[in-house]
Write a protein that holds these residues in place. Structure first.
Motif, mmCIF file in Angstrom:
data_model
loop_
_atom_site.group_PDB
_atom_site.id
_atom_site.type_symbol
_atom_site.label_atom_id
_atom_site.label_comp_id
_atom_site.label_asym_id
_atom_site.label_seq_id
_atom_site.Cartn_x
_atom_site.Cartn_y
_atom_site.Cartn_z
ATOM 1 N N GLY A 130 0.771 -1.235 0.000
ATOM 2 C CA GLY A 130 0.000 0.000 0.000
ATOM 3 C C GLY A 130 0.798 1.279 0.000
ATOM 4 N N VAL A 131 2.119 1.207 0.245
ATOM 5 C CA VAL A 131 2.953 2.411 0.260
ATOM 6 C C VAL A 131 3.262 2.805 -1.188
ATOM 7 C CG1 VAL A 131 5.155 3.422 0.968
ATOM 8 C CG2 VAL A 131 3.975 1.802 2.472
ATOM 9 N N PRO A 132 3.037 4.070 -1.577
ATOM 10 C CA PRO A 132 3.378 4.482 -2.951
ATOM 11 C C PRO A 132 4.884 4.408 -3.177
ATOM 12 C CG PRO A 132 2.681 6.369 -1.627
ATOM 13 C CD PRO A 132 2.423 5.153 -0.805
ATOM 14 N N ALA A 133 5.287 3.651 -4.185
ATOM 15 C CA ALA A 133 6.718 3.416 -4.415
ATOM 16 C C ALA A 133 6.982 3.268 -5.906
ATOM 17 C CB ALA A 133 7.162 2.148 -3.682
ATOM 18 N N VAL A 134 8.076 3.854 -6.368
ATOM 19 C CA VAL A 134 8.515 3.696 -7.755
ATOM 20 C C VAL A 134 10.020 3.474 -7.760
ATOM 21 C CG1 VAL A 134 6.661 5.100 -8.742
ATOM 22 C CG2 VAL A 134 8.844 6.170 -8.136
ATOM 23 N N ASP A 135 10.490 2.772 -8.780
ATOM 24 C CA ASP A 135 11.919 2.496 -8.938
ATOM 25 C C ASP A 135 12.370 3.097 -10.267
ATOM 26 O OD1 ASP A 135 14.433 1.509 -8.438
ATOM 27 O OD2 ASP A 135 13.837 -0.601 -8.376
ATOM 28 N N GLY A 136 13.687 3.075 -10.497
ATOM 29 C CA GLY A 136 14.222 3.569 -11.772
ATOM 30 C C GLY A 136 14.619 5.032 -11.747
ATOM 31 N N LEU A 137 14.925 5.571 -10.559
ATOM 32 C CA LEU A 137 15.345 6.973 -10.475
ATOM 33 C C LEU A 137 16.829 7.147 -10.777
ATOM 34 C CD1 LEU A 137 13.480 9.411 -9.730
ATOM 35 C CD2 LEU A 137 12.525 7.200 -9.116
ATOM 36 N N GLY A 138 17.545 6.052 -11.032
ATOM 37 C CA GLY A 138 18.944 6.148 -11.421
ATOM 38 C C GLY A 138 19.099 6.631 -12.852
ATOM 39 N N PRO A 139 20.333 6.684 -13.355
ATOM 40 C CA PRO A 139 20.564 7.180 -14.719
ATOM 41 C C PRO A 139 20.024 6.223 -15.772
ATOM 42 C CG PRO A 139 22.583 6.295 -13.783
ATOM 43 C CD PRO A 139 21.575 6.288 -12.675
ATOM 44 N N ARG A 140 19.890 6.712 -16.978
ATOM 45 C CA ARG A 140 19.461 5.861 -18.079
ATOM 46 C C ARG A 140 20.575 4.875 -18.418
ATOM 47 N NH1 ARG A 140 18.749 8.208 -22.621
ATOM 48 N NH2 ARG A 140 19.520 10.278 -22.137
ATOM 49 N N THR A 141 20.198 3.621 -18.631
ATOM 50 C CA THR A 141 21.185 2.555 -18.767
ATOM 51 C C THR A 141 20.947 1.736 -20.021
ATOM 52 O OG1 THR A 141 19.871 0.926 -17.558
ATOM 53 C CG2 THR A 141 21.292 2.360 -16.250
ATOM 54 N N GLY A 142 22.001 1.071 -20.443
ATOM 55 C CA GLY A 142 21.925 0.092 -21.519
ATOM 56 C C GLY A 142 22.776 -1.113 -21.152
ATOM 57 N N GLY A 143 22.531 -2.220 -21.811
ATOM 58 C CA GLY A 143 23.315 -3.426 -21.545
ATOM 59 C C GLY A 143 23.104 -3.977 -20.158
ATOM 60 N N TYR A 144 21.925 -3.737 -19.578
ATOM 61 C CA TYR A 144 21.686 -4.161 -18.195
ATOM 62 C C TYR A 144 21.825 -5.681 -18.095
ATOM 63 C CZ TYR A 144 19.539 -4.390 -13.572
ATOM 64 O OH TYR A 144 19.320 -4.597 -12.238
ATOM 65 N N GLY A 145 22.569 -6.146 -17.085
ATOM 66 C CA GLY A 145 22.735 -7.573 -16.867
ATOM 67 C C GLY A 145 23.820 -8.212 -17.701
ATOM 68 N N SER A 146 24.570 -7.394 -18.450
ATOM 69 C CA SER A 146 25.654 -7.932 -19.277
ATOM 70 C C SER A 146 26.971 -7.284 -18.875
ATOM 71 C CB SER A 146 25.373 -7.671 -20.759
ATOM 72 O OG SER A 146 25.562 -6.294 -21.062
ATOM 73 N N LYS A 147 28.063 -7.806 -19.448
ATOM 74 C CA LYS A 147 29.363 -7.211 -19.187
ATOM 75 C C LYS A 147 29.486 -5.824 -19.797
ATOM 76 C CE LYS A 147 32.086 -11.463 -18.728
ATOM 77 N NZ LYS A 147 33.247 -12.226 -19.248
ATOM 78 N N ASP A 148 28.633 -5.538 -20.770
ATOM 79 C CA ASP A 148 28.687 -4.247 -21.461
ATOM 80 C C ASP A 148 27.705 -3.241 -20.873
ATOM 81 O OD1 ASP A 148 30.638 -5.145 -23.261
ATOM 82 O OD2 ASP A 148 29.118 -6.056 -24.545
ATOM 83 N N GLU A 149 27.318 -3.416 -19.624
ATOM 84 C CA GLU A 149 26.392 -2.473 -19.017
ATOM 85 C C GLU A 149 27.006 -1.067 -19.016
ATOM 86 O OE1 GLU A 149 25.843 -2.461 -14.697
ATOM 87 O OE2 GLU A 149 27.295 -4.087 -14.566
ATOM 88 N N TYR A 150 26.161 -0.067 -19.242
ATOM 89 C CA TYR A 150 26.643 1.311 -19.256
ATOM 90 C C TYR A 150 25.517 2.243 -18.845
ATOM 91 C CZ TYR A 150 24.110 1.863 -23.693
ATOM 92 O OH TYR A 150 23.124 1.920 -24.645
ATOM 93 N N ILE A 151 25.902 3.462 -18.503
ATOM 94 C CA ILE A 151 24.915 4.527 -18.308
ATOM 95 C C ILE A 151 25.217 5.647 -19.294
ATOM 96 C CG2 ILE A 151 24.645 3.988 -15.863
ATOM 97 C CD1 ILE A 151 26.222 6.611 -15.291
ATOM 98 N N VAL A 152 24.194 6.411 -19.628
ATOM 99 C CA VAL A 152 24.371 7.601 -20.456
ATOM 100 C C VAL A 152 24.873 8.717 -19.541
ATOM 101 C CG1 VAL A 152 23.256 9.273 -21.969
ATOM 102 C CG2 VAL A 152 22.550 6.860 -22.011
#
Length: 732
Positions: free
Chosen positions: A687-709
């Motif tokens: 019931g608590v209002p909650a959102v995720d994803g406030l970090g930077p924009r990302t690509g390659g999530y979960g891989s060795k090539d993960e990066y942020i813009v």
């Protein structure tokens, strides 16, 4: 409005920022301090500003930053300060590119810049229009010089600016030497003009249809009729400027008329500066038009604007407004101000401007924070490394008014909780993770390339922590952080599904009005309002026969073929409609050199939308891998890390609506994601209002090539800081 300020950085090595070195290299660049001053001025005007190097990567950076007008976004603009990198007509390169991309910009068109930079073409067009200019000659080499040239003359490379290569010549031998040297140095023809002894004036212009002529500037030649303003003068000791020039109305009106006519004849837009000489008889001669008039503080254009009553900030914003009016009409800016989402907070909201200005000027600090965190090995099993990262974060928060509480853990690193208040309840609880699932043998060090930052953990928590630190420092800078009761929770078992920190998160989130997660967003700026749960499965398959009867593979006794058959059955569980996904994560085999494989290990992740699905899927998995009583293979099924789904609720959706309004005010692109792969917030109290994803924009999530813009750290920090501020004011 989003405004990209494009300029050319000074290059450390030849060929930097291009594919190949081609033609003459540009020697004309803006001082970075001037670029920063322009960016700051635009921010004070309420604009969302990004500074971009006008090199090979400019399209990618513009694509990342600019609004999508066809999708209903308000148009953005480019404030063009790029002189170009190399080659002929370098002023035209960025404007040409912008026109191809469909991005409006401040300043002249490619045609206007090309004509103005080409001193010979400028002279031809001025003469054809009946405007006064000194007699001239063009030489490709010294052998072309005629014997009847009247001295003194002045030499200028055909396609250069800022007084590069200019010399006053008084005799034929010196002229031959000068032309030979200039052709070799600049690899282009040389314009030779009859030199006009006398006085020198510069007249700035701002506007288009009925442009404003700025007060006339006279260059103080200190009584030397043969004096000029050389490049060395401009760089080291600029000559004094008399503004407004001490001249009569008749001369002033003629200078204004000739400036307007030259502007019109050469097809210039928005702003320019026209330079004149006047002989002892009062005759005026047009020297050139500069379509990229310098915005440096010591330049004549800025000097004239100040005499007209402009501050530096109002001048820069007026230049932008002039271009906006040219593209969209005068009513556009006022209409944009009255958009529904901006009725309570105008574009020139002081806090929004101050936050963005602070964060843009501190992007290097956030990048340093991120590099430091990436250097720390915080693999979930490396408890010392996880705790080291926690101590480093504690050191960053120690001087910011936050008190720390440590929850000691036995099998993972210590969970940390910070507050900036003494009460029990938080206005907002912000959750990040210190651990990551990547072992050190697969570690990727910190690096930056083409506006992307790579490194282990940048998208799995460390990028979000850098955004948080930036946002908190910006709120402290604006003296607004103490108005909000903030809780910061850093868990250390996210890689294991958050089982150890579950109780802590449930209790703290239950005492918070809102909860925010620092997971990285997707490349479209996704804010996660719900995410899938997941269960890791490890399957071990062993052949039961002690001896192999045949030296070939068969379904009966070969673990590999058994696994292949079961993988096909697992694939049938995938259902986009029901948000069920099976991801194969690994397979290992063992066997002797001359015998078929006797062991196979299969691992996969099962993702699902709700707990009920999880129970049914568990039954199906066990049925798929059920061993036959007298089969030739024995199967063992083990469950690994399990993460609960992050379930949405009405309060979360209403919370997202508020975030969406804020995102429009601060001009940060976001999207709602309701089936995220993973979330930190699975254990938030119901019931608590909650959102995720406030970090930077990302690509390659979960891989060795993960990066942020890289530049998204600015936008997401602005969004997070402003959101924290508005939560403290209950969105009032």
């Amino acid at each position: 409005m989003k405004v990209a300020v494009i300029f050319n950085k000074r290059k450390n090595t030849e060929g930097e920022g291009v594919i190949n070195v081609f033609g003459a290299q540009n020697q004309e660049t803006y001082n970075p301090a001037t670029v920063e001053r322009v960016a700051a001025a635009l921010e004070q005007g309420g604009h969302n500003v990004r500074v971009i190097d006008g090199n090979i990567h400019v399209i990618e950076q513009l694509q990342d930053f600019m609004p999508r007008v066809m999708q209903g976004d308000q148009p953005g603009m480019v404030f063009n300060m790029a002189y170009g990198i190399q080659g002929v007509s370098r002023y035209t390169h960025i404007p040409s590119l912008l026109e191809m991309l469909g991005i409006p910009y401040v300043g002249s068109s490619p045609a206007g810049h090309g004509i103005a930079l080409d001193k010979v073409t400028t002279k031809v067009m001025i003469q054809a229009a009946g405007l006064p200019t000194a007699p001239y000659w063009v030489f490709h080499n010294a052998d072309q010089i005629q014997g009847d040239i009247p001295f003194p003359v002045i030499t200028k490379p055909k396609m250069e600016a800022v007084s590069l290569g200019i010399q006053v010549i008084h005799d034929m031998n010196s002229l031959r030497t000068a032309i030979t040297g200039l052709v070799v140095q600049f690899k282009q023809p040389v314009l030779v003009e009859q030199f006009i002894p006398g006085r020198e004036f510069a007249v700035g212009l701002l506007g288009n249809h009925n442009p404003e002529v700025l007060p006339i500037v006279e260059i103080d030649l200190e009584g030397d009729a043969f004096g000029i303003q050389s490049l060395e003068d401009k760089l080291r000791k600029p000559k004094n400027k008399i503004c407004p020039a001490q001249i009569d109305d008749k001369l002033a009106n003629e200078l204004r008329r000739l400036t307007r006519e030259t502007f019109k004849v050469l097809g210039i837009f928005d702003f320019c500066r026209v330079d004149f000489r006047m002989d002892e008889d009062g005759n005026l001669y047009i020297l050139e038009l500069n379509s990229m008039a310098s915005l440096g503080m010591t330049g004549t254009y800025v000097c004239a604007a100040k005499a007209a009553g402009y501050t530096y900030e109002s001048l820069i914003n007026r230049m932008l407004d002039v271009a906006v009016e040219r593209y969209f009409g005068k009513e556009f800016d006022d209409a944009a101000l009255n958009r529904e989402e901006e009725t309570t907070i105008t574009r020139k909201d002081p806090l929004r401007v101050r936050l963005r200005s602070f964060l843009r000027s501190n992007i290097g600090t956030m990048e340093d924070y991120l590099e430091k965190m990436v250097d720390i090995n915080s693999f979930v099993e490396n408890i010392d490394g996880v705790n080291l990262l926690g101590r480093w974060i504690s050191s960053q928060l120690s001087g910011s008014g936050f008190d720390r509480q440590v929850f000691s853990m036995s099998e993972v690193g210590n969970v940390l909780y910070f507050t900036n208040h003494a009460g029990e309840a938080n206005d907002v609880l912000i959750v990040g993770n210190l651990d990551n699932p990547v072992d050190y043998e697969d570690y990727i060090s910190f690096s930056e390339e083409r506006g992307r930052i790579y490194g282990t953990g940048v998208s799995r928590g460390k990028g979000g922590i850098a955004v948080l630190l930036g946002a908190l420092k910006a709120l402290r800078y604006t003296r607004t952080v103490k108005r909000v009761k903030i809780g910061l929770l850093f868990i250390t078992d996210d890689s294991k599904g958050g089982s150890s920190s579950r109780t802590i998160m449930q209790e703290l989130s239950a005492k918070s009005n809102y909860v925010l997660g620092l997971n990285g967003a997707g490349l479209s700026g996704e804010i996660i309002t719900a995410s899938l749960g997941s269960t890791c499965f490890n399957i071990e398959v062993n052949r039961t026969r002690s001896k192999v009867r045949n030296q070939f593979f068969s379904d009966e006794d070969d673990p590999v073929l058994y696994c292949a058959h079961k993988i096909n059955q697992l694939k049938k569980l995938n259902s986009e409609e029901n948000s069920v996904f099976v991801t194969l994560t690994g397979m290992e085999t063992r066997g002797n050199e001359d015998q078929p494989v006797y062991h196979a290990a299969l691992s996969f992740i099962l993702r699902y939308q709700n707990p009920e699905q999880s129970k049914k899927l568990d039954v199906q998995i066990m049925r798929i891998f059920e061993s036959k009583p007298h089969g030739s293979v024995r199967v063992n099924v083990t469950k690994g890390a399990q993460r609960k789904p992050f379930l949405s609720n009405n309060s979360t959706l209403q919370f997202y609506d508020q975030i969406e309004k804020i995102a429009k005010v601060v001009e940060v692109r976001i999207n709602k994601e309701e089936t995220g792969i993973t979330s930190l917030l699975a254990n938030v109290a119901p019931g608590v209002p909650a959102v995720d994803g406030l970090g930077p924009r990302t690509g390659g999530y979960g891989s060795k090539d993960e990066y942020i813009v890289r530049d998204s750290m600015i936008d997401r920090s602005v969004l997070l800081a402003y959101l924290i501020y508005k939560i403290g004011r209950q969105f009032g």
